[in-house]
Design a protein around this motif. Structure first.
Motif, short mmCIF file in Angstrom:
data_model
loop_
_atom_site.label_atom_id
_atom_site.label_comp_id
_atom_site.label_asym_id
_atom_site.label_seq_id
_atom_site.Cartn_x
_atom_site.Cartn_y
_atom_site.Cartn_z
N GLN A 117 0.84 -1.19 0.00
CA GLN A 117 0.00 0.00 0.00
C GLN A 117 0.88 1.24 0.00
N LEU A 118 0.79 2.02 -1.10
CA LEU A 118 1.50 3.29 -1.20
C LEU A 118 0.52 4.43 -0.94
N ALA A 119 1.01 5.65 -1.05
CA ALA A 119 0.14 6.79 -0.76
C ALA A 119 -0.96 6.93 -1.79
N ASN A 120 -0.68 6.61 -3.06
CA ASN A 120 -1.65 6.85 -4.13
C ASN A 120 -2.20 5.58 -4.79
N GLN A 143 -6.69 7.17 -1.42
CA GLN A 143 -5.62 7.07 -2.42
C GLN A 143 -6.01 7.77 -3.71
N VAL A 144 -7.29 7.75 -4.05
CA VAL A 144 -7.75 8.47 -5.25
C VAL A 144 -7.49 9.97 -5.08
N ALA A 145 -7.80 10.51 -3.92
CA ALA A 145 -7.56 11.93 -3.66
C ALA A 145 -6.07 12.25 -3.71
N MET A 146 -5.24 11.38 -3.15
CA MET A 146 -3.80 11.61 -3.18
C MET A 146 -3.25 11.54 -4.60
N ALA A 147 -3.80 10.65 -5.43
CA ALA A 147 -3.35 10.54 -6.82
C ALA A 147 -3.64 11.83 -7.59
N GLU A 148 -4.79 12.47 -7.30
CA GLU A 148 -5.12 13.73 -7.96
C GLU A 148 -4.15 14.83 -7.53
N VAL A 149 -3.78 14.84 -6.27
CA VAL A 149 -2.83 15.85 -5.78
C VAL A 149 -1.48 15.67 -6.46
N LEU A 150 -1.04 14.44 -6.60
CA LEU A 150 0.26 14.18 -7.23
C LEU A 150 0.24 14.51 -8.73
N LYS A 151 -0.93 14.40 -9.36
CA LYS A 151 -1.01 14.79 -10.77
C LYS A 151 -0.82 16.29 -10.94
N PRO A 197 3.38 17.10 -9.34
CA PRO A 197 4.22 15.90 -9.37
C PRO A 197 5.53 16.12 -8.61
N PRO A 198 5.95 15.16 -7.86
CA PRO A 198 7.22 15.31 -7.13
C PRO A 198 8.39 15.25 -8.10
N PRO A 199 9.52 15.83 -7.75
CA PRO A 199 10.68 15.77 -8.65
C PRO A 199 11.18 14.34 -8.79
N SER A 200 11.58 14.03 -10.00
CA SER A 200 12.09 12.69 -10.26
C SER A 200 13.54 12.59 -9.83
N VAL A 201 13.91 11.43 -9.38
CA VAL A 201 15.31 11.22 -8.98
C VAL A 201 16.22 11.18 -10.19
N LEU A 202 15.65 11.02 -11.40
CA LEU A 202 16.46 10.97 -12.62
C LEU A 202 16.74 12.35 -13.18
N ASP A 203 16.00 13.36 -12.68
CA ASP A 203 16.24 14.71 -13.19
C ASP A 203 17.59 15.21 -12.71
#
Length: 212
Positions: free
Chosen positions: A148-151, A173-181, A184-190
């Motif tokens: 179980q993750l946040a989203n 989790q649906v609400a958290m997924a909308e917030v992340l959309k 979006p958090p910074p990617s570790v690959l950036d």
């Protein structure tokens, strides 16, 4: 008085009929008497075939009940850390991708344990601590793992090496997924942006004047 031949013949026939009837009645009585012991002997044979309940069998049943009670008692015992994880688990019916769904319910009789049901599977799960902070439930006997993750959440079978359900979401989790959309958090690959250093303006040194 003289006895006529006809009267003699009638007496003879009467006596013969009487003897025949008496013989038939005697034969039926004898047959009935001999049949009863045979029926009784059959019942006795069936009774003999049934094995008596031995003390060993009773002991085995008692031992099995004690083992089952011990398993239930072991399930009820959980560490405070595991119970803290269980309090954060999302329960209820959760839709997943491709039309699948998962129903997760908490066992009120055994705090910390969950019953999971879905298409073609049924698991008995309990919390396991992780280093990543993700909530993890396991059914070690079946090899099932619920993450179980946040989203979102996902269900895997480690023994089969397959993912049984993915993108499962509770209302939280649906609400958290909308917030992340939206954010979006910074990617570790950036690649990190280069730091901008301030430029200092230095005035040129004035030549020293000759002494007068």
């Amino acid at each position: 008085m003289k006895t006529t031949p006809i009267a003699t013949l009638a007496c003879t026939l009467t006596a013969a009929v009487f003897m025949a009837v008496s013989g038939l009645a005697t034969a039926q009585t004898t047959t009935a008497k001999t049949a009863k012991p045979a029926a009784v002997s059959k019942k006795e044979a069936v009774a003999k075939k049934k094995p008596p309940v031995s003390a060993n069998r009773t002991n085995l049943k008692t031992t099995a009940k004690n083992v089952a009670a011990g398993i239930e008692a072991a399930e009820a015992a959980m560490t405070p850390a595991e119970l803290a994880i269980a309090e954060r688990v999302h329960v209820g019916s959760m839709p997943c991708e491709l039309g699948a769904s998962v129903n997760l319910t908490q066992d009120d009789k055994a705090p910390g344990y969950f019953d999971m049901q879905g298409k073609n599977f049924k698991y008995r799960m309990f919390p396991v601590a992780t280093t990543t902070g993700a909530i993890r439930l396991e059914d070690q006997k079946a090899g099932a793992v619920w993450l179980q993750l946040a989203n979102k959440s996902m269900l895997m079978n480690q023994k089969l090496g397959i993912r049984l359900a993915d993108e499962c979401m509770s209302p939280t989790q649906v609400a958290m997924a909308e917030v992340l959309k939206r954010n979006p958090p910074p990617s570790v690959l950036d690649a990190p942006k280069p730091a901008v250093l301030p430029v200092l303006l230095v005035e040129p040194l004035q030549p020293a004047l000759p002494a007068q």
